[in-house]
Scaffold this motif. Structure first.
Motif, PDB file in Angstrom:
ATOM      1  N   ILE A  25     -33.223  19.119  28.086  1.00 54.99           N
ATOM      2  CA  ILE A  25     -32.189  20.146  28.013  1.00 54.99           C
ATOM      3  C   ILE A  25     -31.461  20.249  29.527  1.00 54.99           C
ATOM      4  O   ILE A  25     -30.487  20.505  29.709  1.00 54.99           O
ATOM      5  CB  ILE A  25     -33.060  21.506  28.087  1.00 54.99           C
ATOM      6  N   PHE A  26     -32.290  19.768  30.597  1.00 53.58           N
ATOM      7  CA  PHE A  26     -31.738  19.945  31.937  1.00 53.58           C
ATOM      8  C   PHE A  26     -30.552  18.740  32.113  1.00 53.58           C
ATOM      9  O   PHE A  26     -29.631  18.953  32.508  1.00 53.58           O
ATOM     10  CB  PHE A  26     -32.982  19.269  33.006  1.00 53.58           C
ATOM     11  N   ILE A  27     -31.140  17.646  31.548  1.00 53.13           N
ATOM     12  CA  ILE A  27     -29.846  16.505  31.623  1.00 53.13           C
ATOM     13  C   ILE A  27     -28.701  16.887  30.711  1.00 53.13           C
ATOM     14  O   ILE A  27     -27.500  16.484  31.201  1.00 53.13           O
ATOM     15  CB  ILE A  27     -30.683  15.260  31.067  1.00 53.13           C
ATOM     16  N   ALA A  28     -28.876  17.294  29.429  1.00 52.93           N
ATOM     17  CA  ALA A  28     -27.733  17.756  28.801  1.00 52.93           C
ATOM     18  C   ALA A  28     -26.850  18.905  29.341  1.00 52.93           C
ATOM     19  O   ALA A  28     -25.602  18.849  29.600  1.00 52.93           O
ATOM     20  CB  ALA A  28     -28.287  18.561  27.579  1.00 52.93           C
ATOM     21  N   ARG A  29     -27.716  19.646  30.128  1.00 54.00           N
ATOM     22  CA  ARG A  29     -26.724  20.892  30.815  1.00 54.00           C
ATOM     23  C   ARG A  29     -26.068  20.349  32.221  1.00 54.00           C
ATOM     24  O   ARG A  29     -24.961  20.619  32.590  1.00 54.00           O
ATOM     25  CB  ARG A  29     -27.508  21.986  31.339  1.00 54.00           C
ATOM     26  N   LEU A  30     -26.758  19.368  32.444  1.00 52.21           N
ATOM     27  CA  LEU A  30     -26.110  18.760  33.877  1.00 52.21           C
ATOM     28  C   LEU A  30     -24.753  17.999  33.505  1.00 52.21           C
ATOM     29  O   LEU A  30     -23.788  18.151  34.050  1.00 52.21           O
ATOM     30  CB  LEU A  30     -27.329  17.726  34.535  1.00 52.21           C
ATOM     31  N   ALA A  31     -24.830  17.221  32.283  1.00 52.57           N
ATOM     32  CA  ALA A  31     -23.612  16.561  31.721  1.00 52.57           C
ATOM     33  C   ALA A  31     -22.612  17.512  31.260  1.00 52.57           C
ATOM     34  O   ALA A  31     -21.427  17.270  31.695  1.00 52.57           O
ATOM     35  CB  ALA A  31     -24.147  15.696  30.619  1.00 52.57           C
ATOM     36  N   ASP A  32     -22.885  18.494  30.603  1.00 58.72           N
ATOM     37  CA  ASP A  32     -22.005  19.249  29.929  1.00 58.72           C
ATOM     38  C   ASP A  32     -21.305  20.417  30.939  1.00 58.72           C
ATOM     39  O   ASP A  32     -20.107  20.624  31.009  1.00 58.72           O
ATOM     40  CB  ASP A  32     -22.476  20.124  28.760  1.00 58.72           C
ATOM     41  N   LEU A  80     -35.783  27.483  32.005  1.00 53.92           N
ATOM     42  CA  LEU A  80     -35.611  27.187  33.639  1.00 53.92           C
ATOM     43  C   LEU A  80     -34.900  25.717  33.620  1.00 53.92           C
ATOM     44  O   LEU A  80     -34.072  25.635  34.548  1.00 53.92           O
ATOM     45  CB  LEU A  80     -37.052  26.698  34.159  1.00 53.92           C
ATOM     46  N   ALA A  81     -35.166  24.997  32.632  1.00 53.03           N
ATOM     47  CA  ALA A  81     -34.601  23.930  32.597  1.00 53.03           C
ATOM     48  C   ALA A  81     -32.846  23.906  32.250  1.00 53.03           C
ATOM     49  O   ALA A  81     -32.045  23.291  33.022  1.00 53.03           O
ATOM     50  CB  ALA A  81     -34.909  22.732  31.562  1.00 53.03           C
ATOM     51  N   TYR A  82     -32.628  24.844  31.388  1.00 54.79           N
ATOM     52  CA  TYR A  82     -31.276  25.173  31.211  1.00 54.79           C
ATOM     53  C   TYR A  82     -30.374  25.697  32.394  1.00 54.79           C
ATOM     54  O   TYR A  82     -29.365  25.232  32.702  1.00 54.79           O
ATOM     55  CB  TYR A  82     -31.286  26.387  29.987  1.00 54.79           C
ATOM     56  N   ALA A  83     -31.200  26.580  33.225  1.00 50.49           N
ATOM     57  CA  ALA A  83     -30.476  27.079  34.283  1.00 50.49           C
ATOM     58  C   ALA A  83     -30.464  26.051  35.210  1.00 50.49           C
ATOM     59  O   ALA A  83     -29.368  26.143  36.049  1.00 50.49           O
ATOM     60  CB  ALA A  83     -31.475  28.342  34.856  1.00 50.49           C
ATOM     61  N   GLY A  84     -31.488  25.525  35.681  1.00 49.90           N
ATOM     62  CA  GLY A  84     -31.533  24.370  36.524  1.00 49.90           C
ATOM     63  C   GLY A  84     -30.410  23.288  36.254  1.00 49.90           C
ATOM     64  O   GLY A  84     -29.685  22.858  37.031  1.00 49.90           O
ATOM     65  N   GLY A  85     -30.205  23.105  34.983  1.00 49.13           N
ATOM     66  CA  GLY A  85     -29.203  22.113  34.538  1.00 49.13           C
ATOM     67  C   GLY A  85     -27.774  22.447  34.938  1.00 49.13           C
ATOM     68  O   GLY A  85     -26.924  21.747  35.262  1.00 49.13           O
ATOM     69  N   PHE A  86     -27.629  24.066  34.612  1.00 46.62           N
ATOM     70  CA  PHE A  86     -26.349  24.633  34.835  1.00 46.62           C
ATOM     71  C   PHE A  86     -25.727  24.408  36.226  1.00 46.62           C
ATOM     72  O   PHE A  86     -24.749  24.024  36.746  1.00 46.62           O
ATOM     73  CB  PHE A  86     -26.314  26.071  34.537  1.00 46.62           C
TER      74      PHE A  86
END
Length: 200
Positions: A25-32, A80-86
């Motif tokens: 999830i973190f990597i996906a958010r980081l990318a998008d 947390l991973a979602y917010a951190g990736g954003f």
């Protein structure tokens, strides 16, 4: 997805829930989010062909991330991973955008002294400009307008500070330049200069 990781890599359910899933999830958010920042940049600079492509992959990756959260809605690490990736994606997108330095900007310089040195610099770099005599709160002033490539902005600002550390300047993005097609055909950007106007 959980079953795939368990079958292919022998990852346990606990390891998937507390490590693999948040990481995905973190990597996906980081990318998008990085793609979103790039897409906005291309939209602002009028790149109609590439901006929709970034938008397509941005939406696709976002659906992947949000889909995993919905499937594992009881996992606080997913949030947390979602917010951190954003947050991380915002930083990376801004970093990439700054490094690419695409497009052009308008730089306005206001100075109480004659802008001779700056004009000489612009002439040397073959950058178009307009110089106007004006008045401000402290008396007579010069206003120097120029349209330059963003990749040249840092050098120009350093030149302004060297010429006059007290000079006031502003920078704004430019979406389109009226004679950009002519500049491309001639083999170099802005081969002609603005006329220099001087009020008496």
């Amino acid at each position: 997805m959980e079953q795939f990781f368990m079958e292919q890599f022998g990852i346990s359910d606990t390891l998937f829930t507390y490590l693999v899933l948040p990481l995905i999830i973190f990597i996906a958010r980081l990318a998008d989010v990085s793609l979103a920042t790039m897409r906005i940049m291309f939209v602002m600079t009028g790149k109609r062909k590439i901006a929709p492509l970034f938008g397509f992959f941005e939406a696709l990756i976002w659906l992947l991330a949000i889909g995993q959260i919905i499937q594992n809605i009881d996992s606080p690490l997913s949030y947390l991973a979602y917010a951190g990736g954003f947050a991380g994606g915002t930083y990376i997108g801004m970093y990439i955008e700054e490094k690419l330095a695409l497009g052009r900007v308008v730089v306005r310089v206001i100075t109480q002294t004659a802008a001779t040195d700056l004009i000489e610099y612009l002439n040397k770099k073959d950058i178009r400009y307009t110089n106007i005599d004006a008045e401000d709160n402290d008396g007579k002033a010069n206003i120097l307008f120029s349209v330059i490539k963003r990749e040249d902005l840092r050098e120009y600002i350093d030149t302004i500070k060297t010429f006059n550390p007290r000079a006031f300047y502003t920078v704004e993005s430019v979406k389109k330049v009226s004679d950009e097609e002519l500049a491309v055909e001639s083999g170099r950007a802005f081969p002609l200069r603005f006329w220099t106007f001087t009020r008496r």
